[in-house]
Design an enzyme around this catalytic site. Sequence first.
Site, PDB file in Angstrom:
ATOM      1  N   THR A 186     -20.569   0.767  31.243  1.00 22.97           N
ATOM      2  CA  THR A 186     -21.357  -0.201  31.999  1.00 22.97           C
ATOM      3  C   THR A 186     -22.726  -0.300  31.343  1.00 22.97           C
ATOM      4  OG1 THR A 186     -22.253   1.519  33.397  1.00 22.97           O
ATOM      5  CG2 THR A 186     -20.305   0.391  34.201  1.00 22.97           C
ATOM      6  N   GLU A 335     -16.542  -1.583  36.750  1.00 22.02           N
ATOM      7  CA  GLU A 335     -15.892  -0.527  37.540  1.00 22.02           C
ATOM      8  C   GLU A 335     -14.674  -1.031  38.300  1.00 22.02           C
ATOM      9  OE1 GLU A 335     -19.059  -1.096  37.247  1.00 22.02           O
ATOM     10  OE2 GLU A 335     -20.285   0.709  37.358  1.00 22.02           O
ATOM     11  N   LYS A 444     -37.944  -7.056  50.105  1.00 28.18           N
ATOM     12  CA  LYS A 444     -38.111  -6.571  51.475  1.00 28.18           C
ATOM     13  C   LYS A 444     -39.476  -7.019  51.982  1.00 28.18           C
ATOM     14  CE  LYS A 444     -34.594  -3.190  50.990  1.00 28.18           C
ATOM     15  NZ  LYS A 444     -34.132  -1.867  50.752  1.00 28.18           N
ATOM     16  N   TRP A 449     -35.013  -8.896  54.869  1.00 24.95           N
ATOM     17  CA  TRP A 449     -34.573  -9.030  53.482  1.00 24.95           C
ATOM     18  C   TRP A 449     -34.560 -10.497  53.051  1.00 24.95           C
ATOM     19  CZ3 TRP A 449     -29.812  -5.322  52.406  1.00 24.95           C
ATOM     20  CH2 TRP A 449     -30.220  -3.995  52.640  1.00 24.95           C
TER      21      TRP A 449
HETATM   22  P1  AMP Z   1     -20.753  -5.865  34.953  1.00 22.26           P
HETATM   23  O1  AMP Z   1     -20.120  -4.592  35.263  1.00 22.26           O
HETATM   24  O2  AMP Z   1     -21.643  -5.818  33.758  1.00 22.26           O
HETATM   25  O3  AMP Z   1     -19.777  -6.976  34.882  1.00 22.26           O
HETATM   26  O4  AMP Z   1     -21.747  -6.198  36.159  1.00 22.26           O
HETATM   27  C1  AMP Z   1     -21.279  -6.307  37.476  1.00 22.26           C
HETATM   28  C2  AMP Z   1     -22.341  -6.876  38.347  1.00 22.26           C
HETATM   29  O5  AMP Z   1     -22.636  -8.217  37.974  1.00 22.26           O
HETATM   30  C3  AMP Z   1     -21.963  -6.984  39.795  1.00 22.26           C
HETATM   31  O6  AMP Z   1     -22.093  -5.766  40.481  1.00 22.26           O
HETATM   32  C4  AMP Z   1     -22.913  -8.054  40.296  1.00 22.26           C
HETATM   33  O7  AMP Z   1     -24.193  -7.531  40.586  1.00 22.26           O
HETATM   34  C5  AMP Z   1     -23.028  -8.974  39.112  1.00 22.26           C
HETATM   35  N1  AMP Z   1     -22.140 -10.122  39.284  1.00 22.26           N
HETATM   36  C6  AMP Z   1     -20.906 -10.287  38.791  1.00 22.26           C
HETATM   37  N2  AMP Z   1     -20.417 -11.491  39.151  1.00 22.26           N
HETATM   38  C7  AMP Z   1     -21.360 -12.101  39.897  1.00 22.26           C
HETATM   39  C8  AMP Z   1     -21.459 -13.357  40.567  1.00 22.26           C
HETATM   40  N3  AMP Z   1     -20.487 -14.253  40.524  1.00 22.26           N
HETATM   41  N4  AMP Z   1     -22.588 -13.619  41.260  1.00 22.26           N
HETATM   42  C9  AMP Z   1     -23.600 -12.731  41.301  1.00 22.26           C
HETATM   43  N5  AMP Z   1     -23.574 -11.543  40.686  1.00 22.26           N
HETATM   44  C10 AMP Z   1     -22.467 -11.226  39.989  1.00 22.26           C
END
Ligand code: AMP
Length: 551
Positions: A186, A335, A444, A449
Amino acid sequence: MLGLIQDRPLLISSLIEYAALYHGDTEIVTRTVEGPIHRYGYRQLRDRAKQLANALTKLGVKPGDRIGTLAWNTYRHMELYYGVSGMGAVLHTINPRLFPEQIDYIANHAEDQYLFFDLTFAPLVEKLAPLLKTVKGFVLMTDKAHMPAGCTIPNLVCYEELIGAESTDYTWPDFDELTASSLCYTSGTTGNPKGVLYSHRSTLLHSFCVCTRDGLGLSSYDSALVIVPLFHANAWGVPYGAAMCGAKLVLPGPALDGKSVYELLRDEKCNFSLGVPTVWLAMFQYVDQNPSLDVKKDILLQRVVIGGSAAPRAMIERFDKQFSSYVIHAWGMTEMSPLGTTGNLLPKHMTLPADQRIDVQQKQGRVVYGVEIKITDDAGQELARDGKAFGDVKVRGPWITKGYFKGEGGKVLDDDGWFTTGDVATLDPDGYMQITDRSKDVIKSGGEWISSIDLENAAVGFPAVHEAAVIGVFHAKWQERPLLLVIPKPGQTVDKAALMTFLEGKVAKWWLPDDIVVVDELPHTATGKLLKIKLREQFKDYKLPTAGAAA
Ligand code: AMP
């Protein structure tokens, strides 16, 4: 009593065998790193993956060994997807956009045995090579003619030379479906990246989801331009799902600029594509700069999956109107393999006026089968699925991690097996989720929020705004108040007062930003997300015009 059904293991090799047998001539088209377009069918992909498995066996690669890649979306990378995992080794896709010290950390942490890389990354690998303690050899994913002269990388092998001499005769081994298949770190904004280790079983179950109508709906009818990188969360599962259903794959290599993306969509008659919002912004810009393009005739896109960060409403609307394409807004994370929710409509939405339909599409989508989801408050109590209450998103399921590689980060599940995603969202009774923030980005204000994402979405609807970011800035009375940062579209200026008026009515009055700053650029993470931690640092002493007037 146990059922009397065969328990053949769910293995990744079965996907490519199926595709080779029943979709052998269906194309995988690549814009290569070397330049020209390359095309072949699933049969050849399978055969070359087998040649690779034979070559790796000769190099002494054993089941469980990690094989690293620093590579774009190409047919050779696909061969690694199947050759490495198929033989029982673990494919470790590394994100080349990470900082070199993170790449060095990741490859050492994973204990990669070999590193396969594209020509683009030769200078990077040259620098990294002395630091990679476990890597026995480096394989440059090109042919003999393109091997660079004077390259100082030790134990360097040419990919085509490596596999060219090998037989296509190879029997995929049978093993436990719980065996590790691939590894992806990640790209967290803090601390060292952590590894998510997928299994053959989790990958296969996730692939079924990719191919269901209410998942990503991938099928043999599709010509899919996969812009989301093969190094980012398994390219959202498409490399595996495509073999399961025999979809045509179109792989853009390193050329992700608007022109190249547009041309591939047009030339390969793609009806399906996937990418983060940034790549679509680039394509829109190309279209804007070339008014003579006949978009309706050129582009046959029916469905566009947008995820990774929130798809702005203006983007969904533009795809709808100008491209006649339906945006499947999707959410997930590394994840989670990564699919969690996908923005498909229910029958009751089909007759909605466009505006109301887009209200539904703007949410991050409906929960797919295979992922259990809930939202909770600060005390861990489950909140109502009423589309209004928002809280921490927790998930559970057979393609969700139960712990990071080598135990990094400690225990990640609660006692009931729930994984905390770090996202904050609402859930409605139909299972549509709407992200309101990352838990650390939520603003916040006086105990309430404010969703930075909602504000950003509203701001990018303003015609002169190219990209927007909202962060919380210190405020003596309210603790935090929103500050809006915007990049103007090329050649345009943003009138702050007009933008503020535009936002009124689009968000609650007390959510309106206390100030707007026009900037030239915004920092992003290696996967294209806004790097808010950096922005918060940059603006930590920013004096809001409202800060003095404690109204
Ligand atoms: P990654 O593991 O790099 O794909 O990042 C995952 C994170 O990307 C998620 O926990 C979200 O915070 C963000 N994310 C993924 N898809 C979206 C979406 N459609 N809208 C907003 N945030 C997203």
